[in-house]
Design a protein around this motif. Structure first.
Motif, PDB file in Angstrom:
ATOM      1  N   GLN A 136      24.762 155.438  52.618  1.00 48.85           N
ATOM      2  CA  GLN A 136      24.697 154.575  53.797  1.00 48.85           C
ATOM      3  C   GLN A 136      25.763 154.990  54.815  1.00 48.85           C
ATOM      4  O   GLN A 136      25.503 155.088  56.031  1.00 48.85           O
ATOM      5  CB  GLN A 136      24.908 153.114  53.402  1.00 48.85           C
ATOM      6  N   GLN A 137      26.977 155.217  54.316  1.00 46.90           N
ATOM      7  CA  GLN A 137      28.067 155.603  55.215  1.00 46.90           C
ATOM      8  C   GLN A 137      27.759 156.915  55.928  1.00 46.90           C
ATOM      9  O   GLN A 137      28.000 157.058  57.135  1.00 46.90           O
ATOM     10  CB  GLN A 137      29.364 155.711  54.404  1.00 46.90           C
ATOM     11  N   SER A 138      27.208 157.878  55.189  1.00 43.51           N
ATOM     12  CA  SER A 138      26.844 159.168  55.799  1.00 43.51           C
ATOM     13  C   SER A 138      25.769 158.982  56.871  1.00 43.51           C
ATOM     14  O   SER A 138      25.808 159.624  57.927  1.00 43.51           O
ATOM     15  CB  SER A 138      26.339 160.135  54.724  1.00 43.51           C
ATOM     16  N   ALA A 139      24.801 158.098  56.598  1.00 37.88           N
ATOM     17  CA  ALA A 139      23.736 157.848  57.564  1.00 37.88           C
ATOM     18  C   ALA A 139      24.290 157.224  58.841  1.00 37.88           C
ATOM     19  O   ALA A 139      23.893 157.588  59.965  1.00 37.88           O
ATOM     20  CB  ALA A 139      22.664 156.956  56.946  1.00 37.88           C
ATOM     21  N   VAL A 140      25.217 156.271  58.689  1.00 41.77           N
ATOM     22  CA  VAL A 140      25.841 155.633  59.862  1.00 41.77           C
ATOM     23  C   VAL A 140      26.559 156.691  60.698  1.00 41.77           C
ATOM     24  O   VAL A 140      26.406 156.751  61.925  1.00 41.77           O
ATOM     25  CB  VAL A 140      26.809 154.525  59.396  1.00 41.77           C
ATOM     26  N   ASN A 141      27.338 157.529  60.030  1.00 38.97           N
ATOM     27  CA  ASN A 141      28.066 158.578  60.754  1.00 38.97           C
ATOM     28  C   ASN A 141      27.110 159.551  61.434  1.00 38.97           C
ATOM     29  O   ASN A 141      27.376 160.034  62.542  1.00 38.97           O
ATOM     30  CB  ASN A 141      28.983 159.344  59.799  1.00 38.97           C
ATOM     31  N   GLY A 142      25.983 159.829  60.768  1.00 42.81           N
ATOM     32  CA  GLY A 142      25.021 160.784  61.307  1.00 42.81           C
ATOM     33  C   GLY A 142      24.394 160.339  62.608  1.00 42.81           C
ATOM     34  O   GLY A 142      23.907 161.168  63.388  1.00 42.81           O
ATOM     35  N   LEU A 143      24.400 159.026  62.857  1.00 43.47           N
ATOM     36  CA  LEU A 143      23.846 158.519  64.120  1.00 43.47           C
ATOM     37  C   LEU A 143      24.914 158.353  65.190  1.00 43.47           C
ATOM     38  O   LEU A 143      24.641 157.807  66.268  1.00 43.47           O
ATOM     39  CB  LEU A 143      23.122 157.193  63.885  1.00 43.47           C
ATOM     40  N   GLY A 144      26.159 158.783  64.891  1.00 47.67           N
ATOM     41  CA  GLY A 144      27.180 158.821  65.929  1.00 47.67           C
ATOM     42  C   GLY A 144      28.093 157.622  65.994  1.00 47.67           C
ATOM     43  O   GLY A 144      28.737 157.382  67.031  1.00 47.67           O
ATOM     44  N   HIS A 145      28.206 156.866  64.913  1.00 49.52           N
ATOM     45  CA  HIS A 145      29.111 155.722  64.915  1.00 49.52           C
ATOM     46  C   HIS A 145      30.547 156.186  65.136  1.00 49.52           C
ATOM     47  O   HIS A 145      30.991 157.179  64.552  1.00 49.52           O
ATOM     48  CB  HIS A 145      29.005 154.973  63.580  1.00 49.52           C
ATOM     49  N   ALA A 146      31.273 155.464  66.004  1.00 51.49           N
ATOM     50  CA  ALA A 146      32.664 155.811  66.277  1.00 51.49           C
ATOM     51  C   ALA A 146      33.545 154.575  66.103  1.00 51.49           C
ATOM     52  O   ALA A 146      33.202 153.504  66.626  1.00 51.49           O
ATOM     53  CB  ALA A 146      32.801 156.383  67.684  1.00 51.49           C
TER      54      ALA A 146
ATOM     55  N   GLU B  81      29.901 146.508  58.965  1.00 48.27           N
ATOM     56  CA  GLU B  81      29.708 146.527  60.420  1.00 48.27           C
ATOM     57  C   GLU B  81      28.967 147.784  60.852  1.00 48.27           C
ATOM     58  O   GLU B  81      28.134 147.763  61.768  1.00 48.27           O
ATOM     59  CB  GLU B  81      31.057 146.416  61.134  1.00 48.27           C
ATOM     60  N   GLY B  82      29.264 148.910  60.173  1.00 46.27           N
ATOM     61  CA  GLY B  82      28.575 150.152  60.502  1.00 46.27           C
ATOM     62  C   GLY B  82      27.095 150.090  60.192  1.00 46.27           C
ATOM     63  O   GLY B  82      26.260 150.584  60.970  1.00 46.27           O
ATOM     64  N   VAL B  83      26.748 149.485  59.074  1.00 45.65           N
ATOM     65  CA  VAL B  83      25.339 149.339  58.713  1.00 45.65           C
ATOM     66  C   VAL B  83      24.636 148.434  59.725  1.00 45.65           C
ATOM     67  O   VAL B  83      23.507 148.712  60.147  1.00 45.65           O
ATOM     68  CB  VAL B  83      25.194 148.804  57.279  1.00 45.65           C
ATOM     69  N   LYS B  84      25.300 147.354  60.123  1.00 44.42           N
ATOM     70  CA  LYS B  84      24.705 146.473  61.128  1.00 44.42           C
ATOM     71  C   LYS B  84      24.494 147.223  62.444  1.00 44.42           C
ATOM     72  O   LYS B  84      23.479 147.042  63.131  1.00 44.42           O
ATOM     73  CB  LYS B  84      25.593 145.247  61.346  1.00 44.42           C
ATOM     74  N   TRP B  85      25.462 148.058  62.792  1.00 45.01           N
ATOM     75  CA  TRP B  85      25.339 148.870  64.010  1.00 45.01           C
ATOM     76  C   TRP B  85      24.137 149.798  63.901  1.00 45.01           C
ATOM     77  O   TRP B  85      23.332 149.905  64.834  1.00 45.01           O
ATOM     78  CB  TRP B  85      26.635 149.667  64.197  1.00 45.01           C
TER      79      TRP B  85
ATOM     80  N   GLY C  24      16.406 149.510  65.193  1.00 48.41           N
ATOM     81  CA  GLY C  24      15.422 148.483  65.493  1.00 48.41           C
ATOM     82  C   GLY C  24      15.021 147.587  64.339  1.00 48.41           C
ATOM     83  O   GLY C  24      13.868 147.158  64.267  1.00 48.41           O
ATOM     84  N   THR C  25      15.962 147.291  63.459  1.00 51.76           N
ATOM     85  CA  THR C  25      15.656 146.362  62.368  1.00 51.76           C
ATOM     86  C   THR C  25      16.717 145.272  62.336  1.00 51.76           C
ATOM     87  O   THR C  25      17.744 145.365  63.020  1.00 51.76           O
ATOM     88  CB  THR C  25      15.588 147.106  61.021  1.00 51.76           C
ATOM     89  N   ALA C  26      16.488 144.221  61.562  1.00 47.98           N
ATOM     90  CA  ALA C  26      17.398 143.068  61.543  1.00 47.98           C
ATOM     91  C   ALA C  26      18.790 143.487  61.066  1.00 47.98           C
ATOM     92  O   ALA C  26      18.927 144.062  59.984  1.00 47.98           O
ATOM     93  CB  ALA C  26      16.839 141.982  60.619  1.00 47.98           C
ATOM     94  N   PRO C  27      19.834 143.204  61.859  1.00 50.74           N
ATOM     95  CA  PRO C  27      21.194 143.620  61.492  1.00 50.74           C
ATOM     96  C   PRO C  27      21.854 142.662  60.504  1.00 50.74           C
ATOM     97  O   PRO C  27      22.734 141.883  60.875  1.00 50.74           O
ATOM     98  CB  PRO C  27      21.916 143.640  62.846  1.00 50.74           C
ATOM     99  N   ASP C  28      21.443 142.749  59.233  1.00 51.87           N
ATOM    100  CA  ASP C  28      21.996 141.842  58.224  1.00 51.87           C
ATOM    101  C   ASP C  28      23.025 142.523  57.329  1.00 51.87           C
ATOM    102  O   ASP C  28      23.579 141.904  56.423  1.00 51.87           O
ATOM    103  CB  ASP C  28      20.874 141.243  57.370  1.00 51.87           C
ATOM    104  N   GLY C  29      23.243 143.821  57.547  1.00 55.48           N
ATOM    105  CA  GLY C  29      24.236 144.534  56.753  1.00 55.48           C
ATOM    106  C   GLY C  29      23.762 144.971  55.383  1.00 55.48           C
ATOM    107  O   GLY C  29      24.538 145.558  54.627  1.00 55.48           O
ATOM    108  N   MET C  30      22.492 144.701  55.045  1.00 60.10           N
ATOM    109  CA  MET C  30      21.952 145.035  53.729  1.00 60.10           C
ATOM    110  C   MET C  30      20.901 146.137  53.882  1.00 60.10           C
ATOM    111  O   MET C  30      19.879 145.943  54.537  1.00 60.10           O
ATOM    112  CB  MET C  30      21.318 143.808  53.087  1.00 60.10           C
ATOM    113  N   TRP C  31      21.134 147.287  53.274  1.00 58.73           N
ATOM    114  CA  TRP C  31      20.231 148.414  53.428  1.00 58.73           C
ATOM    115  C   TRP C  31      19.096 148.307  52.419  1.00 58.73           C
ATOM    116  O   TRP C  31      19.196 148.788  51.299  1.00 58.73           O
ATOM    117  CB  TRP C  31      20.976 149.731  53.241  1.00 58.73           C
ATOM    118  N   GLY C  32      18.015 147.662  52.851  1.00 54.90           N
ATOM    119  CA  GLY C  32      16.850 147.505  52.007  1.00 54.90           C
ATOM    120  C   GLY C  32      15.690 148.351  52.498  1.00 54.90           C
ATOM    121  O   GLY C  32      15.857 149.229  53.353  1.00 54.90           O
TER     122      GLY C  32
END
Length: 458
Positions: free
Chosen positions: A231-241, A256-260, A266-274
């Motif tokens: 999940q962390q790698s995916a967040v970084n891959g989209l340019g999270h800073a 917070e990164g997952v919610k971002w 375009g999905t519900a920002p609940d912080g849970m990667w389902g």
């Protein structure tokens, strides 16, 4: 199924050990008969507990020619095992069926509709005599009735083990019996994990329990698709800073990164990667195939590590939520132990095998037909579990194979090649053991038998 098609209510029995699990019957119906699910609409055990099979609205598979017209209810046991509590439960289901269909259904039994001894003399006479007893309320979609131990997620034994694993004192006896002490223990666990303490282990309690043990009692990061590091790698891959630290630890910054990321794809920002987040991420990135390691559709990494340790892995894994090489090897070790494919990925097949194993006999699969394995066989075939392989046990094995494998053996206690071949065929069909059907009861056959007992597939 439309209720208008229903005209009858048929009572069955399993013709086997009254301690047989619903899962064992389901396994037989699916693995041996090739059905989509357990055949009965409902099942009732000797303590009066009701288990939902195909339920009210689905086509059953219990009597050829009558599945669309009749609900099928199976008593788990043999002739004479049905207690007053069991009969009251069956009677209550019958009255609930009448209420649902808006008509008085024909109360009948299997033997009245087909050439069979089912459901035995005692239940046959009870049904034809009017199904006397008490009528209790039956819930609709409710997971159960307080005090009954009715569960849709895990067996009573598994509930007892879970309560004990969280430190309940004194520990519950793991006996599969849902009494006042177990009910109090489940309520204690529910309070501890943040679920409604109603004493019923349904989907909400299961989710709360898995989340609790996976998070070490607090925190977040339940990974329904990918590990925390992925999940962390995916967040970084989209340019999270700033970029997240890829450490496999689910803290506030990762949440917070997952919610971002969820907002971005375009999905519900609940912080849970389902599954919804995974699908939205795959669509956004144009990369539908994920191979980031540590995949889990069931449990977070911490829970996987705890499960591996719980089965005795040495050295014990560090329960840190990081899916590294040691955890991967530990998961593979567990998968081999419980009879799942050892691929290091904890998906539905591993979860099912693990649950069956922890609910089952927990035998060491060593090919030794000693007292422990004998006692497990005896429990499965419904005789006194004394660890002595005497004539009564041998006859019961033959009867068991006649009932569940259609073996047509002479029940004489002579475990010769014919009986062993029938058992080998049964093990191959139920577990895919791949045994050579040669009538030789050697270590390989015993190992297959032990694995089947662990999985509740004998």
């Amino acid at each position: 199924m439309a209720y208008g098609q229903r005209i009858g209510f048929a009572v069955h029995y399993s013709a086997a050990n009254k301690y047989q699990t619903v899962r064992a019957i389901q396994n037989y119906h699916m693995d041996s008969n090739g059905w989509d699910d357990i055949g009965y609409n409902f099942l009732v055990d000797w303590q009066g507990r009701i288990y939902e099979g195909r339920g009210w609205d689905n086509l059953g598979a219990h009597i050829t020619g009558y599945n669309t017209t009749h609900f099928g209810v199976c008593f788990i046991g043999v002739d004479g095992d049905a207690t007053a509590a069991a009969r009251n439960a069956i009677r209550s289901l019958y009255h609930a069926a009448n209420e649902r269909t808006g008509k008085v259904l024909d109360a009948t039994h299997h033997g009245a509709l087909a050439a069979t001894q089912c459901p035995g003399t005692a239940l046959r006479l009870w049904v034809t005599g009017g199904m006397s007893g008490s009528t209790l309320p039956i819930g609709g979609s409710d997971p159960g009735t307080p005090g009954t131990g009715l569960v849709s997620v895990r067996s009573v034994s598994a509930q007892q083990r879970a309560v004990n694993s969280l430190g309940h004192a004194p520990p519950l006896a793991v006996d599969g019996s849902f009494g006042p002490l177990t009910e109090a223990g489940v309520k204690w666990l529910q309070t501890k994990v943040g679920a409604d303490p109603d004493g019923l282990w349904g989907p909400l309690t299961e989710a709360a329990y898995v989340a609790y043990i996976g998070r070490g009692g607090g925190g977040g990061g339940y990974a329904a698709i990918r590990s925390v590091a992925a999940q962390q790698s995916a967040v970084n891959g989209l340019g999270h800073a700033p970029p997240l630290v890829v450490d496999g630890s689910f803290g506030p910054l990762t949440e917070e990164g997952v919610k971002w990321l969820q907002t971005k794809v375009g999905t519900a920002p609940d912080g849970m990667w389902g599954p919804d987040t995974e699908q939205a991420y795959a669509t956004y990135t144009g990369s539908p195939d994920f191979s980031g390691g540590g995949v889990t559709t069931i449990r977070p990494v911490r829970s996987q590590q705890s499960a591996v340790n719980g089965l005795g892995h040495t050295p014990a894994l560090v329960v840190d939520g990081v899916f590294g090489p040691l955890t991967e090897e530990g998961v593979k070790w567990l998968q081999t132990k419980v009879g799942a494919a050892a691929d290091g990925m904890w998906g539905p097949a591993t979860e099912a095998a693990y649950t069956a194993y922890t609910d089952g006999e927990r035998l060491t699969v060593d090919g030794e037909f000693g007292p422990t394995t004998i006692a497990a066989v005896q429990r499965a075939i419904g005789v006194t579990a004394d660890g002595e392989w005497g004539p009564a046990s041998r006859r019961a094995l033959q009867q068991h194979l006649n009932t569940w494998a259609g073996a047509e053996l002479v029940v004489d206690g002579d475990i010769g090649q014919t009986t062993v071949k029938a058992m080998q065929q049964h093990l191959n069909k139920m577990t895919g053991a791949g045994l050579l059907v040669d009538g030789d009861w050697g270590a390989g056959t015993t190992r297959a038998l032990q694995a089947a007992l662990n999985q509740g597939r004998f």
